[in-house]
Design an enzyme around this catalytic site. Structure first.
Site, mmCIF file in Angstrom:
data_model
loop_
_atom_site.group_PDB
_atom_site.id
_atom_site.type_symbol
_atom_site.label_atom_id
_atom_site.label_comp_id
_atom_site.label_asym_id
_atom_site.label_seq_id
_atom_site.Cartn_x
_atom_site.Cartn_y
_atom_site.Cartn_z
ATOM 1 C CE1 TYR A 1 -4.189 1.293 -0.342
ATOM 2 C CE2 TYR A 1 -3.707 2.575 1.616
ATOM 3 C CZ TYR A 1 -4.505 2.306 0.536
ATOM 4 O OH TYR A 1 -5.631 3.060 0.316
ATOM 5 C CE LYS B 1 -7.202 6.100 0.444
ATOM 6 N NZ LYS B 1 -8.164 6.949 -0.283
HETATM 7 P P1 NAD Z 1 -12.461 3.310 -8.471
HETATM 8 O O1 NAD Z 1 -11.352 3.057 -9.426
HETATM 9 O O2 NAD Z 1 -13.784 2.792 -8.816
HETATM 10 O O3 NAD Z 1 -12.583 4.844 -8.132
HETATM 11 C C1 NAD Z 1 -11.472 5.708 -8.070
HETATM 12 C C2 NAD Z 1 -11.941 7.001 -8.684
HETATM 13 O O4 NAD Z 1 -10.941 8.006 -8.559
HETATM 14 C C3 NAD Z 1 -12.256 6.858 -10.186
HETATM 15 O O5 NAD Z 1 -13.582 7.246 -10.427
HETATM 16 C C4 NAD Z 1 -11.275 7.830 -10.836
HETATM 17 O O6 NAD Z 1 -11.817 8.447 -11.975
HETATM 18 C C5 NAD Z 1 -11.067 8.823 -9.712
HETATM 19 N N1 NAD Z 1 -9.894 9.640 -9.934
HETATM 20 C C6 NAD Z 1 -8.574 9.268 -9.958
HETATM 21 N N2 NAD Z 1 -7.802 10.320 -10.282
HETATM 22 C C7 NAD Z 1 -8.642 11.394 -10.480
HETATM 23 C C8 NAD Z 1 -8.462 12.738 -10.854
HETATM 24 N N3 NAD Z 1 -7.247 13.236 -11.119
HETATM 25 N N4 NAD Z 1 -9.562 13.534 -10.946
HETATM 26 C C9 NAD Z 1 -10.793 13.058 -10.699
HETATM 27 N N5 NAD Z 1 -11.037 11.778 -10.348
HETATM 28 C C10 NAD Z 1 -9.969 10.955 -10.240
HETATM 29 O O7 NAD Z 1 -11.941 2.670 -7.090
HETATM 30 P P2 NAD Z 1 -12.532 2.720 -5.603
HETATM 31 O O8 NAD Z 1 -11.878 1.587 -4.912
HETATM 32 O O9 NAD Z 1 -13.997 2.835 -5.615
HETATM 33 O O10 NAD Z 1 -11.873 4.064 -5.015
HETATM 34 C C11 NAD Z 1 -12.616 5.104 -4.423
HETATM 35 C C12 NAD Z 1 -11.973 5.542 -3.114
HETATM 36 O O11 NAD Z 1 -12.133 4.501 -2.162
HETATM 37 C C13 NAD Z 1 -10.472 5.818 -3.207
HETATM 38 O O12 NAD Z 1 -10.150 6.922 -2.396
HETATM 39 C C14 NAD Z 1 -9.889 4.542 -2.606
HETATM 40 O O13 NAD Z 1 -8.584 4.762 -2.082
HETATM 41 C C15 NAD Z 1 -10.899 4.284 -1.527
HETATM 42 N N6 NAD Z 1 -10.869 2.944 -0.935
HETATM 43 C C16 NAD Z 1 -10.937 1.850 -1.738
HETATM 44 C C17 NAD Z 1 -10.882 0.582 -1.159
HETATM 45 C C18 NAD Z 1 -10.908 -0.651 -2.012
HETATM 46 O O14 NAD Z 1 -10.479 -1.711 -1.548
HETATM 47 N N7 NAD Z 1 -11.399 -0.604 -3.240
HETATM 48 C C19 NAD Z 1 -10.796 0.449 0.238
HETATM 49 C C20 NAD Z 1 -10.750 1.597 1.015
HETATM 50 C C21 NAD Z 1 -10.788 2.841 0.424
#
Ligand code: NAD
Length: 281
Positions: free
Chosen positions: A170, A177
């Protein structure tokens, strides 16, 4: 399900990439509880995916089953790496909805070559880019969203346990984060006097586009499934339910909170005795 928890509330959901996105789980729950949603998308390629999803929830108008309301889905392009794009997005939002009640920030990004191997090898360029897209962008949108919340509101971002403890691969995202979670607390203090609440959900691992960039992610998923108190991984519906709680008046006394939605994994001190041995391969 209790209808109407979000009735009369409208806001912006940032970060839907497809129907596996955490932002999509939250958007579906908001809509199910009567909230109105504008969606921001990162670029043209994603617009094609987000448009039908937004339309299916009646974004920008009444649900009519196909077009998403008289005005069509309310979609706004926003690349959070570009301050001019953020300003343009909020101008577009304010032109149609001068006042909003909530904002969901589900955005993170880092070079996937640095989401494997060792944190110590992180480059300056990727460190700064990751902090900008994954951390500062929440502060940038909070500044603009709070100005559109004269009666108060709720801001929500997404974090992960890698902020608190070392999780393999990570790396720089864990450092980002941690900074994001700390900015939630500072923003909560700054915006509290105007009744704007600021919280984060720390979600357990879920297979999404962003997550597929993390090394050995399948191993992380299996480990969490076997060792969480609930003995399963969470879903975007689990995240959506907690999202509605934090965005709605149910959480009217909650701000500065990092709320775990991880099947309880964060309370665990060691491998469960009944958890099978697994390997990375
Ligand atoms: P995802 O890929 O579906 O979503 C990530 C989003 O970030 C995408 O829609 C992408 O377009 C957007 N993004 C990236 N760079 C960008 C930019 N420059 N401008 C605008 N948008 C931008 O993946 P996800 O897992 O749903 O991620 C969403 C959030 O949840 C993130 O912050 C991720 O770290 C967090 N998260 C994810 C998990 C997991 O296991 N999937 C766990 C905890 C937290």
């Amino acid at each position: 399900m209790t209808p109407g928890l979000m009735a009369g509330k409208r806001g912006l959901v940032m970060g839907v990439a497809n129907d596996r996105s955490l932002a999509w789980g939250i958007a579906q729950a908001i809509a199910a509880h009567g909230g109105e949603i504008a969606f921001s998308y990162q670029g043209e390629a994603l617009e094609k995916r987000v448009r039908p999803l937004a339309a299916s929830l009646g974004s920008g108008g009444l649900v009519d089953g196909s077009s998403g309301g008289a005005n069509g889905p309310f979609l706004i392009e926003c690349d959070v790496g570009d301050m001019a794009s953020i300003d343009a997005a909020f101008s577009q939002l304010a032109a149609r909805w001068p006042q909003i009640d909530f904002l969901v920030h589900a955005i993170g990004f880092s070079d996937k070559n640095e989401l494997r191997g060792r944190y110590v090898d992180t480059s300056l360029d990727n460190f700064l880019m990751t902090m900008n897209i994954s951390v500062f962008s929440f502060t940038a949108v909070a500044q603009r969203a709070a100005a559109m919340m004269p009666d108060g509101g709720s801001l929500l971002t997404l974090s992960y346990y890698g902020a608190e403890k070392v999780i393999p691969h990570y790396n720089v995202m864990g450092v980002a984060k941690s900074a994001l979670e700390t900015s939630v607390k500072y923003l909560a203090m700054d915006l509290g006097p105007t009744k704007v609440r600021v919280n984060a959900i720390s979600a357990g691992p879920i297979k999404t586009l962003a997550a597929s960039g993390i090394g050995d992610f399948r191993y992380i998923l299996k480990w969490n499934e076997y060792n969480s108190p609930l003995r399963r991984n969470v879903t975007i519906d689990d995240v959506g339910g907690a999202g509605v709680y934090l965005l709605s008046d149910l959480a009217s006394g909650v701000t500065g909170e990092i709320h775990h939605v991880d099947a309880g994994y964060n309370v665990i001190g060691m491998k469960a005795e009944d958890a099978p041995d697994i390997s990375v391969a």
